[in-house]
Design an enzyme around this catalytic site. Structure first.
Site, PDB file in Angstrom:
ATOM      1  N   LYS A 141       0.960  -1.259  -0.076  1.00  0.00           N
ATOM      2  CA  LYS A 141      -0.170  -0.039  -0.069  1.00  0.00           C
ATOM      3  C   LYS A 141       0.759   1.349   0.028  1.00  0.00           C
ATOM      4  O   LYS A 141       1.986   1.416   0.794  1.00  0.00           O
ATOM      5  CB  LYS A 141      -1.009  -0.008   1.046  1.00  0.00           C
TER       6      LYS A 141
ATOM      7  N   ASP B 144      -3.205   4.237  -2.141  1.00  0.00           N
ATOM      8  CA  ASP B 144      -4.272   4.785  -1.010  1.00  0.00           C
ATOM      9  C   ASP B 144      -4.196   6.318  -1.023  1.00  0.00           C
ATOM     10  O   ASP B 144      -3.476   6.924  -0.155  1.00  0.00           O
ATOM     11  CB  ASP B 144      -4.037   3.901   0.291  1.00  0.00           C
TER      12      ASP B 144
ATOM     13  N   LYS C  28      -7.132   8.133  -1.503  1.00  0.00           N
ATOM     14  CA  LYS C  28      -8.722   8.605  -1.032  1.00  0.00           C
ATOM     15  C   LYS C  28      -9.161   9.836  -1.783  1.00  0.00           C
ATOM     16  O   LYS C  28      -9.348  10.845  -1.105  1.00  0.00           O
ATOM     17  CB  LYS C  28      -8.465   8.787   0.431  1.00  0.00           C
TER      18      LYS C  28
ATOM     19  N   ASP D 167     -13.669  14.169  -4.935  1.00  0.00           N
ATOM     20  CA  ASP D 167     -13.694  15.782  -5.559  1.00  0.00           C
ATOM     21  C   ASP D 167     -14.913  15.227  -6.792  1.00  0.00           C
ATOM     22  O   ASP D 167     -15.711  14.641  -6.338  1.00  0.00           O
ATOM     23  CB  ASP D 167     -12.271  15.578  -6.602  1.00  0.00           C
TER      24      ASP D 167
ATOM     25  N   THR E  23     -11.528   6.111  10.659  1.00  0.00           N
ATOM     26  CA  THR E  23     -11.493   5.814  12.243  1.00  0.00           C
ATOM     27  C   THR E  23     -11.003   6.806  13.133  1.00  0.00           C
ATOM     28  O   THR E  23     -11.465   6.709  14.374  1.00  0.00           O
ATOM     29  CB  THR E  23     -10.564   4.517  12.354  1.00  0.00           C
TER      30      THR E  23
ATOM     31  N   ARG F 243       3.463  -1.750  10.899  1.00  0.00           N
ATOM     32  CA  ARG F 243       4.285  -1.649  11.705  1.00  0.00           C
ATOM     33  C   ARG F 243       4.472  -3.229  12.290  1.00  0.00           C
ATOM     34  O   ARG F 243       5.687  -3.594  12.777  1.00  0.00           O
ATOM     35  CB  ARG F 243       4.215  -0.572  12.908  1.00  0.00           C
TER      36      ARG F 243
HETATM   37  O1  C5P Z   1       1.488   0.392  10.997  1.00  0.00           O
HETATM   38  P1  C5P Z   1      -0.059   0.003  10.995  1.00  0.00           P
HETATM   39  O2  C5P Z   1      -0.469  -1.710  10.778  1.00  0.00           O
HETATM   40  O3  C5P Z   1      -0.750   0.514  11.942  1.00  0.00           O
HETATM   41  O4  C5P Z   1      -0.495   0.516   9.758  1.00  0.00           O
HETATM   42  C1  C5P Z   1      -1.950   0.501   9.269  1.00  0.00           C
HETATM   43  C2  C5P Z   1      -2.123   1.189   7.995  1.00  0.00           C
HETATM   44  O5  C5P Z   1      -3.546   1.375   7.650  1.00  0.00           O
HETATM   45  C3  C5P Z   1      -1.470   2.796   7.786  1.00  0.00           C
HETATM   46  O6  C5P Z   1      -1.076   3.000   6.546  1.00  0.00           O
HETATM   47  C4  C5P Z   1      -2.931   3.573   8.256  1.00  0.00           C
HETATM   48  O7  C5P Z   1      -2.696   4.781   7.528  1.00  0.00           O
HETATM   49  C5  C5P Z   1      -3.753   2.777   7.440  1.00  0.00           C
HETATM   50  N1  C5P Z   1      -5.352   2.807   7.921  1.00  0.00           N
HETATM   51  C6  C5P Z   1      -5.547   2.780   9.387  1.00  0.00           C
HETATM   52  N2  C5P Z   1      -6.811   2.905   9.526  1.00  0.00           N
HETATM   53  C7  C5P Z   1      -7.806   3.489   8.772  1.00  0.00           C
HETATM   54  C8  C5P Z   1      -7.370   3.527   7.398  1.00  0.00           C
HETATM   55  C9  C5P Z   1      -6.014   3.209   7.275  1.00  0.00           C
HETATM   56  O8  C5P Z   1      -4.754   2.409   9.937  1.00  0.00           O
HETATM   57  N3  C5P Z   1      -8.963   3.307   9.285  1.00  0.00           N
END
Ligand code: C5P
Length: 243
Positions: A36, A63, A65, A68, A126, A221
């Site tokens: 992503k 990603d 988003k 527009d 979220t 992560r």
């Molecule tokens: O490092 P981690 O597992 O938290 O990464 C989650 C990824 O998903 C990040 O790129 C974050 O921006 C994305 N994301 C999220 N929650 C959302 C939408 C996207 O954590 N509601």
């Protein structure tokens, strides 16, 4: 539901440079389903980042988003398709006409001989609480608004939505077995790591999220920050297979 035939783990390349992103991608290729690219990496490195991974045969979820007027979003979807992105997203709150224009743009890209890209919708971020939704004029609860927008996205021709793990089961029930649900917020189980949940509040373990109906998991992560990222990805894939 029909599980996807490809590995459902999508790695969030939340890093500021192409060299870091390519190092992560190279170390995980074959152990995950795709990568992503979000606004941090795209803004730093641009379209060449998408091309670089697509040329290596990787699935790229772009990603960005888009949100527009319909004509502009359709153009952005066409451009992303030409870069070779496999999946891309728009904000469902842009409305049904905007989403339909996005789906039609994906169809046009496919008519030019490319694989049809998947276009999914973001429902409610979220980070948005009931108070934040209310402040922008939405009186429904975040949960009800998520299901409402997911149904609207399905009706407008979207291939699926991004959803938090806690919303996944309700969306699966409302939108049926073929609607894609892409779920971030994966923590716990084999995704446990020394950093714990970090800034993620509404989390679920990989196997549980798949059981709840997710089609793909976005994981950052817990894999990219692990001492051995490939072993971490393989442990999560094994947990998913055991579900
Ligand atoms: O490092 P981690 O597992 O938290 O990464 C989650 C990824 O998903 C990040 O790129 C974050 O921006 C994305 N994301 C999220 N929650 C959302 C939408 C996207 O954590 N509601």
């Amino acid at each position: 539901m029909n599980p996807p035939t490809i590995n459902p783990i999508l790695i969030a390349l939340d890093v500021p440079s192409a060299s870091q992103a390519l190092a992560i991608a190279d170390s995980l290729r074959g152990a995950v389903g795709g990568y992503k690219i979000g606004s941090q990496l795209f803004t730093a490195e641009g379209p060449s980042m998408v091309r670089a991974l697509a040329e290596r045969g990787d699935r790229v979820f772009l990603d960005l988003k888009f949100h527009d007027i319909p004509n502009t979003v359709a153009g952005a979807i066409e451009s992303a398709s030409h870069l070779g992105a496999w999946m891309m997203n728009v904000h469902a709150s842009g409305g049904a006409a905007m989403m339909t224009a996005a789906a039609e743009a994906a169809d046009r890209a496919a008519a030019q001989g490319r694989p049809r890209p998947l276009v999914i919708a973001v429902t409610v971020l979220t980070s948005m609480t009931a108070d934040v939704l209310s402040s922008v004029g939405v009186s429904r609860s975040p949960f009800d608004q998520v299901v409402h927008l997911a149904l609207m996205a399905k009706g407008a021709g979207m291939d699926g939505v991004v959803a938090s793990p806690l919303e996944t089961a309700a969306i699966r029930e409302a939108c049926g077995p073929d609607f894609l649900i892409v779920t971030p917020g994966i923590r716990g189980g084999s995704a446990e790591q020394s950093g714990g949940r970090q800034d993620q509040a509404r989390t679920m373990a990989p196997g549980d999220a798949m059981r709840a109906g997710a089609s793909y998991l976005v994981v950052g992560r817990p894999i990219t920050g692990a001492t051995d990222p490939r072993a971490a990805a393989e442990a999560i894939a094994a947990e998913i297979r055991r579900r």
